[in-house]
Design an enzyme around this catalytic site. Structure first.
Site, PDB file in Angstrom:
ATOM      1  N   GLY A  89       0.798  -1.224   0.000  1.00 13.69           N
ATOM      2  CA  GLY A  89       0.000   0.000   0.000  1.00 13.69           C
ATOM      3  C   GLY A  89       0.830   1.273   0.000  1.00 13.69           C
ATOM      4  O   GLY A  89       0.424   2.284  -0.574  1.00 13.69           O
ATOM      5  N   ASP A 110      10.451  -7.139  -2.278  1.00 13.41           N
ATOM      6  CA  ASP A 110       9.291  -7.741  -1.611  1.00 13.41           C
ATOM      7  C   ASP A 110       9.314  -9.227  -1.929  1.00 13.41           C
ATOM      8  O   ASP A 110       9.661  -9.612  -3.040  1.00 13.41           O
ATOM      9  CB  ASP A 110       7.976  -7.110  -2.121  1.00 13.41           C
ATOM     10  CG  ASP A 110       6.842  -7.249  -1.117  1.00 13.41           C
ATOM     11  OD1 ASP A 110       6.614  -8.380  -0.641  1.00 13.41           O
ATOM     12  OD2 ASP A 110       6.189  -6.242  -0.811  1.00 13.41           O
ATOM     13  N   SER A 117      -6.914  -9.606  -1.873  1.00 10.79           N
ATOM     14  CA  SER A 117      -7.150  -8.663  -0.768  1.00 10.79           C
ATOM     15  C   SER A 117      -6.145  -7.511  -0.767  1.00 10.79           C
ATOM     16  O   SER A 117      -6.259  -6.596   0.037  1.00 10.79           O
ATOM     17  CB  SER A 117      -7.090  -9.398   0.572  1.00 10.79           C
ATOM     18  OG  SER A 117      -5.787  -9.896   0.784  1.00 10.79           O
ATOM     19  N   ASN A 118      -5.138  -7.542  -1.644  1.00 10.36           N
ATOM     20  CA  ASN A 118      -4.182  -6.425  -1.744  1.00 10.36           C
ATOM     21  C   ASN A 118      -4.736  -5.287  -2.595  1.00 10.36           C
ATOM     22  O   ASN A 118      -4.321  -4.139  -2.471  1.00 10.36           O
ATOM     23  CB  ASN A 118      -2.872  -6.865  -2.425  1.00 10.36           C
ATOM     24  CG  ASN A 118      -2.146  -7.977  -1.704  1.00 10.36           C
ATOM     25  OD1 ASN A 118      -1.486  -8.781  -2.335  1.00 10.36           O
ATOM     26  ND2 ASN A 118      -2.261  -8.034  -0.391  1.00 10.36           N
ATOM     27  N   LEU A 119      -5.652  -5.627  -3.516  1.00  4.77           N
ATOM     28  CA  LEU A 119      -5.958  -4.689  -4.605  1.00  4.77           C
ATOM     29  C   LEU A 119      -6.693  -3.423  -4.161  1.00  4.77           C
ATOM     30  O   LEU A 119      -6.708  -2.450  -4.892  1.00  4.77           O
ATOM     31  CB  LEU A 119      -6.750  -5.391  -5.719  1.00  4.77           C
ATOM     32  CG  LEU A 119      -6.065  -6.616  -6.358  1.00  4.77           C
ATOM     33  CD1 LEU A 119      -6.838  -7.064  -7.584  1.00  4.77           C
ATOM     34  CD2 LEU A 119      -4.616  -6.365  -6.715  1.00  4.77           C
ATOM     35  N   ASP A 178       5.162  -3.119   6.520  1.00  2.00           N
ATOM     36  CA  ASP A 178       4.080  -2.909   7.486  1.00  2.00           C
ATOM     37  C   ASP A 178       4.370  -3.615   8.799  1.00  2.00           C
ATOM     38  O   ASP A 178       3.473  -3.961   9.527  1.00  2.00           O
ATOM     39  CB  ASP A 178       2.725  -3.338   6.910  1.00  2.00           C
ATOM     40  CG  ASP A 178       2.659  -4.845   6.688  1.00  2.00           C
ATOM     41  OD1 ASP A 178       3.683  -5.519   6.884  1.00  2.00           O
ATOM     42  OD2 ASP A 178       1.575  -5.342   6.324  1.00  2.00           O
ATOM     43  N   CYS A 243      -1.308  -4.522   8.967  1.00  3.52           N
ATOM     44  CA  CYS A 243      -2.498  -4.129   8.202  1.00  3.52           C
ATOM     45  C   CYS A 243      -3.475  -5.282   8.040  1.00  3.52           C
ATOM     46  O   CYS A 243      -4.679  -5.101   8.069  1.00  3.52           O
ATOM     47  CB  CYS A 243      -2.098  -3.634   6.832  1.00  3.52           C
ATOM     48  SG  CYS A 243      -1.244  -2.094   6.917  1.00  3.52           S
ATOM     49  N   CYS A 326      22.489   6.125  21.808  1.00  2.10           N
ATOM     50  CA  CYS A 326      21.739   5.200  20.942  1.00  2.10           C
ATOM     51  C   CYS A 326      22.634   4.015  20.554  1.00  2.10           C
ATOM     52  O   CYS A 326      23.781   4.202  20.147  1.00  2.10           O
ATOM     53  CB  CYS A 326      21.275   5.939  19.689  1.00  2.10           C
ATOM     54  SG  CYS A 326      20.514   4.868  18.467  1.00  2.10           S
ATOM     55  N   CYS A 449     -10.348 -17.006  16.512  1.00  2.00           N
ATOM     56  CA  CYS A 449     -10.045 -15.616  16.143  1.00  2.00           C
ATOM     57  C   CYS A 449      -9.947 -15.558  14.622  1.00  2.00           C
ATOM     58  O   CYS A 449     -10.483 -16.423  13.939  1.00  2.00           O
ATOM     59  CB  CYS A 449      -8.766 -15.119  16.814  1.00  2.00           C
ATOM     60  SG  CYS A 449      -7.278 -15.927  16.208  1.00  2.00           S
TER      61      CYS A 449
HETATM   62 ZN   LIG Z   1      19.957   6.369  16.861  1.00  2.00          ZN
END
Ligand SMILES: [Zn+2]
Length: 493
Positions: A89, A110, A117-119, A178, A243, A326, A449
Site C-alpha cells: 500500500g 518484496d 485482498s491487496n488490490l 508494514d 495491516c 543510541c 479468532c
Molecule cells: Zn539512533
C-alpha cells in the site's frame, strides 16, 4: 509436473528474466555514462546536455521548470538509486511517483505474491498478477509508464543476512513495510551503510512519516536521529498489529506513500545526499556533482502525523535530536551493545514470535473440521476474540464475541468471557444457576479468532486461570479464515 510446480517454475523464470533485463539495462546505462564526455552544468540547452534526452526534457518539463527542481535537481534524480522495501500500500504509490519523476534506478524489494485482498490499496497490481510476485507486477506497470528508469527486482524478504549487502547499493531507502521488525532492521542497516531512510506506516485511518539518518548540518556527525533514537526498543509482539489484522483505508496508506515519494524527491533534488555516496565511475567523478548545493540546511528533526478523520488531519511534531547513547547511531555506555555489521540483531527473537506463532500444545488445538462437528452440542461454547466490526461481518452460528482488546487491556481473562460462558452454561443446564463457573463443569470452551494467533493467547490465559480448571480449553487452528475455506457458512475477508 503438477500445476503448482509449473506455477512456481514460471514465477522463478519470470524473476530470472526480470533480473537479467535489469542487469542489461544497468550495463547499458554504465556504457552510456562511460562513453559520454564530461559535461559542464553551465550548458543549459537540451543539445548541450546529453544527460537528458529530448524526450526526457518533454517528459519531465512540468517539474523541470520549477525552481525547486530545475536541471540540477532533475539530473540528481536521474543519478540516484532508490531502494523501495515493500511493494504494498505504501510502496505502490511511492514507486509510481519516483519512477514518474525520473529517479534513475529503482530497486524494488518484496517476497510476497499478489493477492485479491491487496488490490483495494496496492494500486500497481492487477487481477492478471494474482499469485505472481509483487515486485514483477510493479515493474511491469512502472516500465509501461517510464522505460527510462532502471528497475532492479529483489524478490526476497529482508533479513539480517542480506540487509546490509542490498542497502549499501542504493543512495536512499524508502521503508514501505508494514511491520516494526523490518523498520528496526532497515534503520540499523542504513545507519551502518550511511544511508538515509524515509520511513512511513499506516494503520486504519492514520499514518505517520519520519526521515531517519538524514544528512543535516544541525547534528554532530552530520546525521539526524535513527529509528532507535525515537523508539529504542521494539514494541511487544502482542501490541503489534499489521495491516492484515488491523485493517487500513486505501487512500490513507496511499497518502503516506505519496508523502514518502515527495520527501524523497525533496531530499534528492536538494543535493542533500551528495556527501554520502561515492561517484559510480571515474567519468562521473570528473563531471563533478550535478549541482552546487550541499547537505540540507539545519532543520530540527520532526515527525508527520496524518489522522484522516480529524478536522485538522496533518500535524508535525518537532522531535528531539539524536540520542548520544543510541545503540545504533550513538555511543552506548556499554560499547558491547553497539550494533555493527556483524551484530545486527535477530529481529524475529527481538520482536517476539512472528505472525504464525505456535503458543499452545498441539493437543490443545482443534481443526476447523473438528469444531464444525462440535457446534450445537451441549457444553460446547465457542468464543470469538475478533473485534466487534469483524464479528459483525461474519461469525460462526452460536459463537460469543469477547474482543481480544478486552483480554489485552486487563492482562487477564475479561469478565465478559466468564459471563458469556456462564450464560451458555446456564442455558444448557438451568438447574445450576448462581455461583460463577457452576453449571459449566465438563464444558469445552473453544476460542476462535481471525487467523489462530490471538486465540492461542486467549486460550492460554483461560487455561492458567483456576476458575477454568474443570474445563477443556482449546483454540482453532487457522481461525475464521480456515473455517471459511474448509467448513463454510462464514465468509473469508
Ligand atoms: Zn539512533
Amino acid at each position: 509436473m503438477s500445476d503448482t510446480t509449473n506455477h512456481q517454475r514460471i514465477i522463478a523464470l519470470e524473476a530470472e528474466n526480470a533480473a537479467l533485463k535489469a542487469r542489461i539495462a544497468s550495463l547499458e546505462a554504465r556504457l552510456q555514462l562511460n562513453s559520454a564526455p564530461p559535461q559542464s552544468l553551465t550548458h543549459t540547452t537540451p543539445t548541450a546536455t546529453p544527460e537528458l534526452s529530448a524526450e526526457e526534457y518533454l517528459r519531465y518539463g512540468r517539474q523541470l521548470i520549477m525552481p525547486q527542481i530545475g536541471l540540477p535537481g532533475q539530473l540528481r534524480l536521474k543519478n540516484t538509486r532508490v531502494l523501495i522495501i515493500g511493494i504494498g500500500g505504501l510502496g505502490c504509490p511511492a514507486a509510481s511517483y519516483l519512477s514518474s519523476a525520473g529517479v534513475g534506478t529503482l530497486g524494488l524489494l518484496d517476497h510476497d505474491l499478489v493477492e485479491l485482498s491487496n488490490l483495494h490499496r496496492q494500486i500497481l497490481h492487477t487481477l492478471a498478477y494474482i499469485g505472481r510476485p509483487k515486485v514483477l507486477s510493479a515493474i511491469d506497470r512502472l516500465r509501461a509508464a517510464n522505460p527510462n528508469v532502471t528497475y532492479i527486482p529483489h524478490i526476497t524478504a529482508l533479513d539480517k543476512e542480506n540487509a546490509l549487502e542490498i542497502i549499501q547499493n542504493y543512495d536512499l531507502v524508502l521503508d514501505c513495510t508494514d511491520h516494526p521488525r523490518v523498520r528496526y532492521l532497515v534503520s540499523d542497516a542504513a545507519v551502518i551503510a550511511g544511508k538515509t531512510v524515509v520511513s512511513a506506516s499506516a494503520l486504519k485511518t492514520e499514518g505517520q512519516l519520519v526521515v531517519v539518518n538524514k544528512p543535516t548540518s544541525s547534528e554532530e556527525g552530520g546525521r539526524g536521529p535513527c529509528y532507535r533514537c525515537y523508539w529504542p526498543r521494539p514494541p511487544p509482539t502482542e501490541s503489534v498489529v499489521s495491516c492484515g489484522e488491523g485493517g487500513v483505508l486505501g487512500p490513507v496508506v496511499g497518502v503516506m506513500g505519496v508523502l514518502q515519494a515527495l520527501e524523497a524527491v525533496k531530499i534528492i533534488s536538494s543535493g542533500a545526499l551528495e556527501g554520502q555516496r561515492a561517484p559510480a565511475s571515474a567519468n562521473e567523478a570528473a563531471a563533478g556533482s550535478p549541482g552546487t548545493e550541499g547537505p540540507s540546511k539545519p532543520e530540527p528533526a520532526s515527525m508527520l502525523f496524518f489522522s484522516s478523520y480529524s478536522p485538522t488531519p496533518f500535524k508535525t511534531l518537532r522531535m528531539k535530536g539524536r540520542r548520544a547513547d543510541c545503540i545504533s547511531c550513538g555511543t552506548p555506555s556499554d560499547p558491547a551493545l553497539k550494533i555493527t555489521a556483524s551484530t545486527i540483531p535477530d529481529y524475529d527473537n527481538f520482536c517476539g514470535p512472528g505472525p504464525d506463532a505456535v503458543l499452545l500444545d498441539p493437543k490443545d488445538r482443534r481443526t476447523v473440521m473438528e469444531v464444525g462437528e462440535m457446534i450445537g452440542r451441549e457444553n460446547v461454547v465457542v468464543v470469538d476474540t475478533r473485534d466487534e466490526t469483524q464479528f459483525g461481518i461474519t461469525s460462526v452460528g452460536g459463537s460469543r464475541n469477547v474482543p481480544f482488546v478486552l483480554w489485552q487491556r486487563g492482562g487477564k481473562v475479561p469478565e465478559e468471557f466468564w459471563r458469556a460462558v456462564e450464560e451458555e452454561g446456564n442455558s444448557a443446564d438451568p438447574q445450576e444457576e448462581g455461583e460463577k463457573g457452576k453449571g459449566t463443569k465438563g464444558k469445552e470452551v473453544v476460542i476462535l479468532c481471525r487467523r489462530g494467533n490471538d486465540s492461542q493467547e486467549a486460550a492460554k490465559m483461560v487455561m492458567e486461570d483456576p476458575r477454568a480448571r474443570d474445563w477443556k480449553v482449546t483454540d482453532v487452528v487457522g481461525g475464521i479464515g480456515e473455517w471459511a475455506r474448509k467448513v463454510g457458512g462464514v465468509v473469508e475477508y
